[in-house]
Design an enzyme around this catalytic site. Structure first.
Site, PDB file in Angstrom:
ATOM      1  CE1 TYR A 152      -6.504   4.664  -1.690  1.00  0.00           C
ATOM      2  CE2 TYR A 152      -4.607   4.533  -0.233  1.00  0.00           C
ATOM      3  CZ  TYR A 152      -5.882   4.133  -0.584  1.00  0.00           C
ATOM      4  OH  TYR A 152      -6.528   3.203   0.167  1.00  0.00           O
ATOM      5  CB  SER A 208      -0.882  -0.011   1.250  1.00  0.00           C
ATOM      6  OG  SER A 208      -1.419   1.267   1.496  1.00  0.00           O
ATOM      7  CE  LYS A 211      -7.973  -3.107  -3.092  1.00  0.00           C
ATOM      8  NZ  LYS A 211      -8.225  -2.008  -2.167  1.00  0.00           N
ATOM      9  CB  THR A 243      -6.863   2.273  -4.474  1.00  0.00           C
ATOM     10  OG1 THR A 243      -6.139   1.050  -4.341  1.00  0.00           O
ATOM     11  CG2 THR A 243      -8.139   2.188  -3.646  1.00  0.00           C
ATOM     12  CG  HIS A 279     -11.164   0.636   0.580  1.00  0.00           C
ATOM     13  ND1 HIS A 279     -10.501   1.297  -0.418  1.00  0.00           N
ATOM     14  CD2 HIS A 279     -10.332   0.710   1.657  1.00  0.00           C
ATOM     15  CE1 HIS A 279      -9.335   1.751   0.034  1.00  0.00           C
ATOM     16  NE2 HIS A 279      -9.199   1.401   1.287  1.00  0.00           N
TER      17      HIS A 279
HETATM   18  C1  LIG Z   1      -6.920  -2.262   7.682  1.00  0.00           C
HETATM   19  C2  LIG Z   1      -7.112  -2.116   6.214  1.00  0.00           C
HETATM   20  C3  LIG Z   1      -6.381  -1.177   5.512  1.00  0.00           C
HETATM   21  C4  LIG Z   1      -6.549  -1.044   4.134  1.00  0.00           C
HETATM   22  N1  LIG Z   1      -5.766  -0.172   3.445  1.00  0.00           N
HETATM   23  C5  LIG Z   1      -5.849  -0.102   2.099  1.00  0.00           C
HETATM   24  C6  LIG Z   1      -4.955   0.708   1.361  1.00  0.00           C
HETATM   25  O1  LIG Z   1      -4.071   1.356   1.901  1.00  0.00           O
HETATM   26  N2  LIG Z   1      -5.116   0.740   0.005  1.00  0.00           N
HETATM   27  C7  LIG Z   1      -6.083   0.011  -0.644  1.00  0.00           C
HETATM   28  O2  LIG Z   1      -6.177   0.076  -1.861  1.00  0.00           O
HETATM   29  N3  LIG Z   1      -6.924  -0.775   0.046  1.00  0.00           N
HETATM   30  C8  LIG Z   1      -6.822  -0.853   1.381  1.00  0.00           C
HETATM   31  N4  LIG Z   1      -7.657  -1.691   2.085  1.00  0.00           N
HETATM   32  C9  LIG Z   1      -8.648  -2.507   1.354  1.00  0.00           C
HETATM   33  C10 LIG Z   1      -8.065  -3.863   0.977  1.00  0.00           C
HETATM   34  O3  LIG Z   1      -7.079  -3.753  -0.012  1.00  0.00           O
HETATM   35  C11 LIG Z   1      -9.155  -4.802   0.436  1.00  0.00           C
HETATM   36  O4  LIG Z   1      -9.841  -4.162  -0.602  1.00  0.00           O
HETATM   37  C12 LIG Z   1     -10.169  -5.234   1.501  1.00  0.00           C
HETATM   38  O5  LIG Z   1      -9.545  -5.390   2.746  1.00  0.00           O
HETATM   39  C13 LIG Z   1     -10.807  -6.557   1.082  1.00  0.00           C
HETATM   40  O6  LIG Z   1     -11.748  -6.972   2.006  1.00  0.00           O
HETATM   41  P1  LIG Z   1     -11.441  -8.009   3.203  1.00  0.00           P
HETATM   42  O7  LIG Z   1     -10.733  -7.207   4.262  1.00  0.00           O
HETATM   43  O8  LIG Z   1     -12.784  -8.435   3.625  1.00  0.00           O
HETATM   44  O9  LIG Z   1     -10.567  -9.103   2.645  1.00  0.00           O
HETATM   45  C14 LIG Z   1      -7.501  -1.844   3.464  1.00  0.00           C
HETATM   46  C15 LIG Z   1      -8.221  -2.793   4.189  1.00  0.00           C
HETATM   47  C16 LIG Z   1      -8.048  -2.938   5.528  1.00  0.00           C
HETATM   48  C17 LIG Z   1      -8.828  -3.982   6.265  1.00  0.00           C
END
Ligand SMILES: Cc1cc2nc3c(=O)[nH]c(=O)nc-3n(C[C@H](O)[C@H](O)[C@H](O)COP(=O)(O)O)c2cc1C
Length: 377
Positions: free
Chosen positions: A130, A107, A252, A156, A276
């Protein structure tokens, strides 16, 4: 050590081992968490067809994701603050993924920097971007990703502004983490975490450190995001990015057939159907609900990846059945990392692979690349 044979076991271990503010940052979603719950509920509601008298003596799980070989149809998705779940978390996650033969996506909002992860593994990894108001910062990040030989850039697009996660301000989530009167008892009960993370070397955003100094440091995470992330981004920016990034480009955060068509027309290499993890638009559909319409909309022109609620190999098989090429995990990765570090992530990947292998066999299927809607009732 208790027997750990599900992602739920790893979640429970994580809950006990890291501070509440960090666990709840991962575990919860935006507003009333309606969408967060839909992600799980709609996956659970799908029913497999049990098939019998088929030779299922061996299953092939290898595939390609965004053109790269993968030993199973899974990648570790980008998650911010990963290095607060375990010291050097992103480096450990990347190492576990590499050893397992699946992609790891770092990330923008990581604790370990692009260069840290580069130094931890031999092969390529993916970098998530981002778009910021100050595009020179994106140019810098893209150049760093290129120098680190990242093999794909994942843009994203579902966070032009941030959805409120109610727990974070209530828990006083701070970066770098701080010992306060309010969290002292909680942190005292997690001494291993405190020793390695609270007093460790990497505690703030590795990719943004310099930038944060220049932009007045961090007030709260959400204030910094509001000030830095660009809410004016449109499809035109894909061209801008393409001119700076010749490699694979993944979008994404697509959750609508119309947007999927636009992404496909913009010429991206893959899209990730994602909300997300229920952390942005609350009240929107689950990802598994929209997956079939997105797959129909791009009609084979663009690879479709999937995330949101994936907690088992059965969930992966359901997403494949509805047309995804592969899945990403967010929370399942963070739980396993917080629970047991690199070993925990490896354990999670083993669990998911074994569940997928057995589910394939019991639905009478032997190859992840030939899974179709036929495996569902
Ligand atoms: C704690 C956390 C931080 C996240 N940070 C980012 C991020 O920095 N960039 C991003 O594109 N998605 C981020 N996401 C989304 C994840 O990439 C992903 O889309 C999502 O967690 C998928 O769902 P799941 O947690 O049920 O597997 C984050 C998710 C979580 C849980």
């Amino acid at each position: 050590m208790p027997i750990v044979n599900s992602i739920a076991d790893l979640r429970e271990l994580a809950r006990r081992r890291i501070p509440r503010a960090i666990f709840e940052y991962a575990d919860h979603g935006a507003y009333d968490e309606v969408t967060l719950q839909r992600n799980r509920r709609d996956l659970e509601a799908l029913t497999f067809r049990q098939r019998v008298m088929v030779d299922v003596s061996s299953q092939s799980m290898t595939t390609t994701l965004a053109g790269e070989q993968a030993t199973m149809p899974l990648a570790i998705g980008p998650t911010g603050l990963t290095g607060l779940f375990h010291a050097n978390g992103e480096m450990l996650g990347a190492r576990a993924a590499e050893a397992f033969g699946i992609p790891f996506c770092l990330s923008t909002m990581s604790i370990c920097s692009i260069e840290d992860v580069r130094s931890a593994i031999k092969g390529p990894f993916w970098f998530q971007l981002y778009l910021m108001r100050d595009r020179s910062f994106n140019e810098e990040l893209v150049a760093r990703a290129r120098d680190a030989q990242c093999s794909a850039l994942m843009l994203t697009v579902d966070m032009p502004i941030q959805g409120l996660r109610r727990r974070d301000p209530k828990n006083g989530l701070a970066i770098p983490p701080r010992l306060t009167l309010k969290n002292a008892l909680d942190i005292a009960s997690k001494p291993t975490w405190a020793l390695k993370v609270l007093f460790g070397k990497r505690r703030t955003f590795g990719n943004l450190e310099q930038r944060m100094k220049n932009t007045g440091g961090l007030t709260t995470l959400s204030q910094w995001i509001a000030a830095q992330f660009d809410p004016t981004v449109t499809w035109r920016e894909i061209e801008w990015l393409r001119s700076r990034w010749p490699g694979k480009l993944i979008i994404k955060g697509v959750l609508d057939a119309e947007d999927a068509r636009l992404a496909s027309a913009a010429g991206v290499d893959a899209i990730v159907v994602s909300n997300h993890g229920g952390r942005q638009l609350d009240g929107g559909p689950s990802t598994i609900f929209v997956l079939p319409e997105v797959v129909d909309a791009v009609a084979g022109r663009t690879e479709v990846l999937f995330d949101g609620g994936v907690q088992s190999g059965q969930d992966i098989l359901k997403a494949l059945a509805l047309g995804a090429r592969g899945c990403l995990i967010g929370k399942a990765f963070l739980y396993s990392l917080a629970a047991m570090g690199e070993e925990g992530v490896t354990r999670a990947l083993q669990i998911l692979r074994e569940e997928l292998r057995i589910s394939l066999a019991l639905t009478g299927t032997n190859d992840v690349r030939s899974v179709s809607r036929d495996v569902l009732r």
